[in-house]
Design a protein around this motif. Structure first.
Motif, PDB file in Angstrom:
ATOM      1  N   UNK A 105      15.258 -12.689 -14.947  1.00  0.00           N
ATOM      2  CA  UNK A 105      14.746 -11.574 -15.641  1.00  0.00           C
ATOM      3  C   UNK A 105      13.453 -11.967 -16.197  1.00  0.00           C
ATOM      4  N   UNK A 106      13.277 -13.191 -16.527  1.00  0.00           N
ATOM      5  CA  UNK A 106      12.046 -13.758 -16.872  1.00  0.00           C
ATOM      6  C   UNK A 106      10.936 -13.624 -15.639  1.00  0.00           C
ATOM      7  N   UNK A 107      11.389 -13.954 -14.713  1.00  0.00           N
ATOM      8  CA  UNK A 107      10.480 -13.970 -13.211  1.00  0.00           C
ATOM      9  C   UNK A 107      10.311 -12.408 -12.812  1.00  0.00           C
ATOM     10  N   UNK A 108      11.491 -11.613 -13.122  1.00  0.00           N
ATOM     11  CA  UNK A 108      11.284 -10.278 -12.968  1.00  0.00           C
ATOM     12  C   UNK A 108       9.942  -9.334 -13.950  1.00  0.00           C
ATOM     13  N   UNK A 109      10.131 -10.045 -15.202  1.00  0.00           N
ATOM     14  CA  UNK A 109       9.033  -9.379 -16.011  1.00  0.00           C
ATOM     15  C   UNK A 109       7.669 -10.035 -15.841  1.00  0.00           C
ATOM     16  N   UNK A 110       7.654 -11.244 -15.374  1.00  0.00           N
ATOM     17  CA  UNK A 110       6.347 -11.887 -15.122  1.00  0.00           C
ATOM     18  C   UNK A 110       5.771 -11.114 -13.697  1.00  0.00           C
ATOM     19  N   UNK A 111       6.578 -11.069 -12.637  1.00  0.00           N
ATOM     20  CA  UNK A 111       5.991 -10.387 -11.515  1.00  0.00           C
ATOM     21  C   UNK A 111       5.540  -8.856 -11.599  1.00  0.00           C
ATOM     22  N   UNK A 112       6.491  -8.222 -12.609  1.00  0.00           N
ATOM     23  CA  UNK A 112       6.180  -6.826 -12.911  1.00  0.00           C
ATOM     24  C   UNK A 112       4.842  -6.748 -13.687  1.00  0.00           C
ATOM     25  N   UNK A 113       4.624  -7.729 -14.643  1.00  0.00           N
ATOM     26  CA  UNK A 113       3.427  -7.712 -15.462  1.00  0.00           C
ATOM     27  C   UNK A 113       2.156  -7.871 -14.619  1.00  0.00           C
ATOM     28  N   UNK A 114       2.291  -8.912 -13.436  1.00  0.00           N
ATOM     29  CA  UNK A 114       1.178  -9.377 -12.652  1.00  0.00           C
ATOM     30  C   UNK A 114       0.893  -8.110 -11.967  1.00  0.00           C
ATOM     31  N   UNK A 115       1.961  -7.270 -11.414  1.00  0.00           N
ATOM     32  CA  UNK A 115       1.452  -6.113 -10.539  1.00  0.00           C
ATOM     33  C   UNK A 115       0.762  -5.066 -11.141  1.00  0.00           C
ATOM     34  N   UNK A 116       1.043  -4.878 -12.439  1.00  0.00           N
ATOM     35  CA  UNK A 116       0.282  -4.009 -13.248  1.00  0.00           C
ATOM     36  C   UNK A 116      -1.153  -4.481 -13.379  1.00  0.00           C
ATOM     37  N   UNK A 117      -1.376  -5.734 -13.684  1.00  0.00           N
ATOM     38  CA  UNK A 117      -2.725  -6.385 -13.852  1.00  0.00           C
ATOM     39  C   UNK A 117      -3.561  -6.305 -12.420  1.00  0.00           C
ATOM     40  N   UNK A 118      -2.869  -6.412 -11.361  1.00  0.00           N
ATOM     41  CA  UNK A 118      -3.766  -6.430 -10.245  1.00  0.00           C
ATOM     42  C   UNK A 118      -3.921  -5.072  -9.735  1.00  0.00           C
ATOM     43  N   UNK A 119      -5.284  -4.983  -9.346  1.00  0.00           N
ATOM     44  CA  UNK A 119      -6.138  -3.988  -8.882  1.00  0.00           C
ATOM     45  C   UNK A 119      -5.387  -3.659  -7.454  1.00  0.00           C
ATOM     46  N   UNK A 120      -5.410  -2.285  -6.981  1.00  0.00           N
ATOM     47  CA  UNK A 120      -4.940  -1.992  -5.777  1.00  0.00           C
ATOM     48  C   UNK A 120      -5.972  -2.145  -4.747  1.00  0.00           C
ATOM     49  N   UNK A 121      -6.181  -2.875  -3.583  1.00  0.00           N
ATOM     50  CA  UNK A 121      -7.321  -3.036  -2.748  1.00  0.00           C
ATOM     51  C   UNK A 121      -7.362  -1.750  -1.991  1.00  0.00           C
ATOM     52  N   UNK A 122      -8.567  -1.628  -1.499  1.00  0.00           N
ATOM     53  CA  UNK A 122      -8.989  -0.134  -0.655  1.00  0.00           C
ATOM     54  C   UNK A 122      -8.008  -0.668   0.666  1.00  0.00           C
ATOM     55  N   UNK A 123      -7.616   0.659   1.114  1.00  0.00           N
ATOM     56  CA  UNK A 123      -6.646   0.835   2.519  1.00  0.00           C
ATOM     57  C   UNK A 123      -7.729   1.048   3.554  1.00  0.00           C
ATOM     58  N   UNK A 124      -8.098  -0.048   4.401  1.00  0.00           N
ATOM     59  CA  UNK A 124      -8.894   0.417   5.585  1.00  0.00           C
ATOM     60  C   UNK A 124      -8.309   0.122   6.926  1.00  0.00           C
ATOM     61  N   UNK A 125      -7.219  -0.188   6.940  1.00  0.00           N
ATOM     62  CA  UNK A 125      -6.490  -0.091   8.216  1.00  0.00           C
ATOM     63  C   UNK A 125      -5.275   0.571   8.089  1.00  0.00           C
ATOM     64  N   UNK A 126      -4.808   0.882   9.367  1.00  0.00           N
ATOM     65  CA  UNK A 126      -3.517   1.513   9.696  1.00  0.00           C
ATOM     66  C   UNK A 126      -3.016   0.981  11.079  1.00  0.00           C
ATOM     67  N   UNK A 127      -1.789   1.375  11.205  1.00  0.00           N
ATOM     68  CA  UNK A 127      -0.983   0.738  12.347  1.00  0.00           C
ATOM     69  C   UNK A 127      -1.242   1.862  13.459  1.00  0.00           C
ATOM     70  N   UNK A 128      -1.532   1.823  14.674  1.00  0.00           N
ATOM     71  CA  UNK A 128      -1.645   2.559  15.891  1.00  0.00           C
ATOM     72  C   UNK A 128      -0.036   3.079  16.106  1.00  0.00           C
ATOM     73  N   UNK A 129       0.214   4.491  16.350  1.00  0.00           N
ATOM     74  CA  UNK A 129       1.484   4.907  16.544  1.00  0.00           C
ATOM     75  C   UNK A 129       1.961   4.357  17.802  1.00  0.00           C
ATOM     76  N   UNK A 130       1.327   4.296  18.780  1.00  0.00           N
ATOM     77  CA  UNK A 130       1.628   3.932  19.933  1.00  0.00           C
ATOM     78  C   UNK A 130       1.715   2.120  20.376  1.00  0.00           C
ATOM     79  N   UNK A 131       0.723   1.516  20.016  1.00  0.00           N
ATOM     80  CA  UNK A 131       1.001   0.297  20.311  1.00  0.00           C
ATOM     81  C   UNK A 131       1.237  -0.548  19.209  1.00  0.00           C
ATOM     82  N   UNK A 132       1.326  -0.138  18.162  1.00  0.00           N
ATOM     83  CA  UNK A 132       1.714  -0.745  16.893  1.00  0.00           C
ATOM     84  C   UNK A 132       0.841  -1.914  16.384  1.00  0.00           C
ATOM     85  N   UNK A 133      -0.529  -1.870  16.860  1.00  0.00           N
ATOM     86  CA  UNK A 133      -1.336  -2.930  16.353  1.00  0.00           C
ATOM     87  C   UNK A 133      -2.233  -2.243  15.138  1.00  0.00           C
ATOM     88  N   UNK A 134      -2.960  -3.106  14.334  1.00  0.00           N
ATOM     89  CA  UNK A 134      -3.661  -2.559  13.192  1.00  0.00           C
ATOM     90  C   UNK A 134      -5.166  -2.189  13.813  1.00  0.00           C
TER      91      UNK A 134
END
Length: 182
Positions: A105-134
């Protein structure tokens, strides 16, 4: 001689990486946390529960499996084991289960807090729907399989929940200060 130098260079590079140091700190903190949680369960949480249930000491809750003297009631695990009895220490296991749950439970609360503190990075890549590469999110053609893909917009970096709340609180504080000045 050359192999040992290469080995030590690789080892040094491994140790100097941040992930190895983070792992070492995590292990040390985990070992300290284990002692703290075990004491919390054994000395703080279970005694009141035992008192409520009729002065039960959970660490002395056991079942004699075999050995010992027939017809003799043992008050403690130490007494039973001194008489040669084999015991199933249910109370010690219960203490461990409660310690595990509190630690998780303490670990869950710690990870949850860290996820709220951490900024969400820009999404610049995606997966090709045909060959599944980035591939780049704005690409109109996959450089690996040459398939035509629909370009997507790059999602900019998102502020963390903490940054959002700080901005909100700052705005509220500025409004309150303006009202006070008036």
């Amino acid at each position: 001689m050359g192999d040992s130098r290469k080995f030590f260079k690789e080892f040094r590079a491994f140790v100097e990486r941040g992930s190895a140091i983070d792992m070492a700190v995590g292990i040390i903190v985990g070992s300290v946390m284990t002692g703290l949680v075990n004491s919390l369960v054994k000395d703080i949480i279970l005694p009141p529960i035992g008192f409520i249930l009729g002065n039960i000491d959970f660490s002395q809750f056991f079942i004699v499996l075999s050995g010992g003297q027939p017809g003799v009631h043992y008050n403690t695990v130490a007494e039973a084991q001194a008489a040669g009895a084999s015991t199933m220490n249910i109370g010690v296991f219960l203490n461990s289960v409660v310690s595990f749950l509190i630690t998780m439970f303490a670990l869950f609360l710690f990870v949850r807090m860290m996820n709220k503190i951490r900024a969400k990075s820009a999404i610049t890549t995606r997966v090709c729907p045909y060959c599944k590469t980035n591939i780049n999110a704005e690409a109109s053609k996959c450089p690996n399989c040459c398939s035509v893909v629909v370009p997507e917009k790059i999602v900019p970096q998102q502020p963390s929940d903490l940054e959002k709340h700080i901005k909100k609180m700052t705005k509220i504080a500025k409004n309150k200060i303006k009202k006070i000045k008036k």
